[in-house]
Motif scaffolding. Structure first.
Motif, PDB file in Angstrom:
ATOM      1  N   ALA A  31      25.404  29.024  42.637  1.00 23.45           N
ATOM      2  CA  ALA A  31      25.369  29.703  41.582  1.00 23.45           C
ATOM      3  C   ALA A  31      25.514  30.928  41.838  1.00 23.45           C
ATOM      4  CB  ALA A  31      23.902  29.676  40.673  1.00 23.45           C
ATOM      5  N   MET A  32      26.428  31.851  41.034  1.00 22.84           N
ATOM      6  CA  MET A  32      26.953  33.025  41.259  1.00 22.84           C
ATOM      7  C   MET A  32      26.333  33.947  40.315  1.00 22.84           C
ATOM      8  SD  MET A  32      30.595  32.804  42.728  1.00 22.84           S
ATOM      9  CE  MET A  32      31.251  31.379  41.748  1.00 22.84           C
ATOM     10  N   SER A  33      25.737  33.453  39.074  1.00 21.22           N
ATOM     11  CA  SER A  33      25.409  34.487  38.070  1.00 21.22           C
ATOM     12  C   SER A  33      24.554  35.656  38.287  1.00 21.22           C
ATOM     13  CB  SER A  33      24.768  33.436  37.006  1.00 21.22           C
ATOM     14  OG  SER A  33      23.627  32.722  37.488  1.00 21.22           O
ATOM     15  N   SER A  34      23.786  35.553  39.482  1.00 26.25           N
ATOM     16  CA  SER A  34      22.960  36.616  39.781  1.00 26.25           C
ATOM     17  C   SER A  34      23.913  37.943  40.114  1.00 26.25           C
ATOM     18  CB  SER A  34      21.981  36.317  41.027  1.00 26.25           C
ATOM     19  OG  SER A  34      22.977  35.797  42.045  1.00 26.25           O
ATOM     20  N   ASP A  35      25.099  37.713  40.303  1.00 27.37           N
ATOM     21  CA  ASP A  35      25.864  38.754  41.071  1.00 27.37           C
ATOM     22  C   ASP A  35      27.179  39.015  40.206  1.00 27.37           C
ATOM     23  OD1 ASP A  35      26.317  40.795  42.815  1.00 27.37           O
ATOM     24  OD2 ASP A  35      27.455  39.445  44.296  1.00 27.37           O
ATOM     25  N   LEU A  36      26.985  39.067  38.669  1.00 25.53           N
ATOM     26  CA  LEU A  36      27.727  39.350  37.999  1.00 25.53           C
ATOM     27  C   LEU A  36      28.603  40.860  37.829  1.00 25.53           C
ATOM     28  CD1 LEU A  36      27.037  37.279  34.515  1.00 25.53           C
ATOM     29  CD2 LEU A  36      29.094  37.287  35.975  1.00 25.53           C
ATOM     30  N   ALA A  37      27.871  41.655  38.246  1.00 28.18           N
ATOM     31  CA  ALA A  37      28.420  43.120  38.606  1.00 28.18           C
ATOM     32  C   ALA A  37      29.610  42.893  39.481  1.00 28.18           C
ATOM     33  CB  ALA A  37      27.444  43.867  39.287  1.00 28.18           C
ATOM     34  N   THR A  67      36.532  37.119  39.166  1.00 29.69           N
ATOM     35  CA  THR A  67      37.170  38.231  39.044  1.00 29.69           C
ATOM     36  C   THR A  67      37.024  39.032  40.139  1.00 29.69           C
ATOM     37  OG1 THR A  67      35.222  39.553  38.427  1.00 29.69           O
ATOM     38  CG2 THR A  67      36.624  38.481  36.709  1.00 29.69           C
ATOM     39  N   ALA A  68      36.214  38.787  41.183  1.00 24.79           N
ATOM     40  CA  ALA A  68      36.116  39.543  42.568  1.00 24.79           C
ATOM     41  C   ALA A  68      37.368  39.274  43.233  1.00 24.79           C
ATOM     42  CB  ALA A  68      35.070  39.101  43.420  1.00 24.79           C
ATOM     43  N   SER A  69      38.328  38.073  43.258  1.00 28.61           N
ATOM     44  CA  SER A  69      39.397  37.909  43.925  1.00 28.61           C
ATOM     45  C   SER A  69      40.696  38.760  43.466  1.00 28.61           C
ATOM     46  CB  SER A  69      39.762  36.283  43.803  1.00 28.61           C
ATOM     47  OG  SER A  69      40.092  35.971  42.680  1.00 28.61           O
ATOM     48  N   ALA A  91      52.430  61.683  31.436  1.00 29.56           N
ATOM     49  CA  ALA A  91      51.600  62.577  31.111  1.00 29.56           C
ATOM     50  C   ALA A  91      50.233  62.503  31.869  1.00 29.56           C
ATOM     51  CB  ALA A  91      51.188  62.255  29.619  1.00 29.56           C
ATOM     52  N   GLY A  92      50.395  61.458  32.608  1.00 30.26           N
ATOM     53  CA  GLY A  92      48.993  61.053  33.793  1.00 30.26           C
ATOM     54  C   GLY A  92      48.139  60.172  33.198  1.00 30.26           C
ATOM     55  N   ALA A  93      48.530  59.527  32.075  1.00 36.34           N
ATOM     56  CA  ALA A  93      47.719  58.388  31.544  1.00 36.34           C
ATOM     57  C   ALA A  93      47.642  57.135  32.418  1.00 36.34           C
ATOM     58  CB  ALA A  93      48.105  58.143  29.909  1.00 36.34           C
ATOM     59  N   HIS A  94      46.627  56.379  32.226  1.00 34.62           N
ATOM     60  CA  HIS A  94      46.387  55.161  32.984  1.00 34.62           C
ATOM     61  C   HIS A  94      46.674  54.241  32.190  1.00 34.62           C
ATOM     62  CE1 HIS A  94      44.628  56.747  36.930  1.00 34.62           C
ATOM     63  NE2 HIS A  94      44.638  57.822  36.123  1.00 34.62           N
ATOM     64  N   PRO A  95      47.200  52.856  32.397  1.00 39.30           N
ATOM     65  CA  PRO A  95      47.116  51.509  31.700  1.00 39.30           C
ATOM     66  C   PRO A  95      45.983  51.058  31.382  1.00 39.30           C
ATOM     67  CG  PRO A  95      47.675  51.276  34.126  1.00 39.30           C
ATOM     68  CD  PRO A  95      47.651  52.722  34.033  1.00 39.30           C
ATOM     69  N   GLY A  96      45.563  50.543  30.326  1.00 40.41           N
ATOM     70  CA  GLY A  96      44.218  49.682  30.148  1.00 40.41           C
ATOM     71  C   GLY A  96      44.402  48.528  30.829  1.00 40.41           C
ATOM     72  N   VAL A  97      43.346  48.175  31.686  1.00 43.35           N
ATOM     73  CA  VAL A  97      43.439  47.130  32.236  1.00 43.35           C
ATOM     74  C   VAL A  97      42.047  46.220  32.127  1.00 43.35           C
ATOM     75  CG1 VAL A  97      43.696  45.879  34.810  1.00 43.35           C
ATOM     76  CG2 VAL A  97      44.472  48.050  34.309  1.00 43.35           C
ATOM     77  N   ARG A  98      42.312  44.708  31.784  1.00 40.77           N
ATOM     78  CA  ARG A  98      41.460  43.887  31.457  1.00 40.77           C
ATOM     79  C   ARG A  98      41.391  42.719  32.330  1.00 40.77           C
ATOM     80  NH1 ARG A  98      39.401  45.024  25.964  1.00 40.77           N
ATOM     81  NH2 ARG A  98      38.285  43.115  26.124  1.00 40.77           N
ATOM     82  N   VAL A  99      40.213  42.312  32.929  1.00 37.05           N
ATOM     83  CA  VAL A  99      40.184  41.267  34.027  1.00 37.05           C
ATOM     84  C   VAL A  99      39.168  40.431  33.430  1.00 37.05           C
ATOM     85  CG1 VAL A  99      39.932  40.486  36.372  1.00 37.05           C
ATOM     86  CG2 VAL A  99      40.717  42.951  35.705  1.00 37.05           C
ATOM     87  N   PRO A 100      39.423  39.252  32.750  1.00 42.29           N
ATOM     88  CA  PRO A 100      38.223  38.535  32.119  1.00 42.29           C
ATOM     89  C   PRO A 100      37.696  37.468  33.148  1.00 42.29           C
ATOM     90  CG  PRO A 100      40.505  37.435  31.544  1.00 42.29           C
ATOM     91  CD  PRO A 100      40.922  38.872  32.315  1.00 42.29           C
ATOM     92  N   LEU A 101      36.224  37.016  33.007  1.00 36.56           N
ATOM     93  CA  LEU A 101      35.935  36.060  33.863  1.00 36.56           C
ATOM     94  C   LEU A 101      36.232  34.723  33.012  1.00 36.56           C
ATOM     95  CD1 LEU A 101      34.229  34.958  36.298  1.00 36.56           C
ATOM     96  CD2 LEU A 101      32.313  35.186  34.775  1.00 36.56           C
TER      97      LEU A 101
END
Length: 266
Positions: A3-9, A34-36, A51-61
């Motif tokens: 199990a890995m749920s304890s390390d969801l951060a 997502t760690a990979s 203008a120095g703006a960053h893209p929005g990035v989403r990494v779903p589990l």
């Protein structure tokens, strides 16, 4: 690893907010988390527009991942597709352009999305359109008798490299992955966004036919970038800096009004 749920951060969803015209969706692989791909996602987030703006990035589990392998066994492939769609629309609501990125199964999901949705670019690391293990195609027959096999994670050349994955691979889920790959291959002609495929010379999980299938069948311009020093999980291997730099540059060009692929007039 059980199990890995304890390390969801470290293994859970990752959101990197940004306000440039580009939103980026980054998808992890089968049995992984997502760690990979987190380091890859963070590198892409460093892309800035004029203008120095960053893209929005989403990494779903993805559904069935990051907990225990039995949860993955219960997921139909449509659950992964629908989860990715939800992330896609969240990005579309905030950005003019969406770039889809994926490692392995995440690459198949990225292509499946690009075939059905409006995307401006595709970044793939060893996308899964065909597996090395020919037995995998019979997984639907074996799943009832043999629920799981040894894990497939951590195909990494770098000696200290370790991927967070399940220690078992549920065959029912492999059968679902097969359906996803098969459908995605059939949909390749509908992929019209420019694509960069980072492809390891030596990959023990995904067949080299995957990159060739994409180049031959997709309706897009495909740039294949060979990785000489990495195995399957190249985002955690020796060639990670190359993948990160080229991905960041592609997103940066797009956000500045240029072409996604390198070496072309903007």
């Amino acid at each position: 690893m059980g199990a890995m749920s304890s390390d969801l951060a470290n293994h859970g969803p990752l959101l990197l907010p940004g306000t440039s015209s580009v939103g980026v969706l980054v998808l992890h692989g089968f049995t992984s988390t997502t760690a990979s791909v987190a380091q890859w996602a963070r590198a892409i987030h460093d892309a800035v527009d004029d203008a120095g703006a960053h893209p929005g990035v989403r990494v779903p589990l993805l559904p069935g991942h990051g907990t225990q392998w039995q949860d993955l066994a219960e997921q139909p492939w449509q659950a992964w597709r629908d989860a990715v769609d939800e992330e896609y629309w969240a990005l579309r609501a905030q950005h003019d352009h969406v770039v889809v990125c994926g490692l392995s199964m995440g690459g198949a999901l990225a292509l499946h999305t690009a075939a059905r949705r409006e995307v401006s670019g595709v970044l793939l690391v060893n996308p899964a359109l065909a597996l090395v293990n020919r037995m995998a195609r019979f997984s639907h027959l074996a799943a009832a008798a043999v629920p799981s096999l040894e894990g497939i994670g951590s195909d990494i050349k770098q000696p200290t490299g370790l991927e967070s994955t399940y220690d078992r691979t549920p065959l029912a889920a492999v059968a679902q992955l097969n359906v996803l790959m098969h459908r995605t291959v059939r949909m390749l002609p509908a992929v019209t966004a420019p694509a960069v495929v980072f492809r390891s010379d030596e990959d023990h999980v995904v067949s080299g036919a995957s990159a060739a299938l994409l180049a031959a069948r997709s309706g897009s311009e495909v740039l294949v970038v060979p990785l000489h020093e990495s195995y399957h999980v190249a985002t955690l291997d020796h060639d990670a800096p190359l993948i990160e730099a080229q991905s960041r540059e592609a997103v940066q060009r797009l956000s500045r009004g240029g072409r996604f692929l390198p070496g072309e007039a903007s």
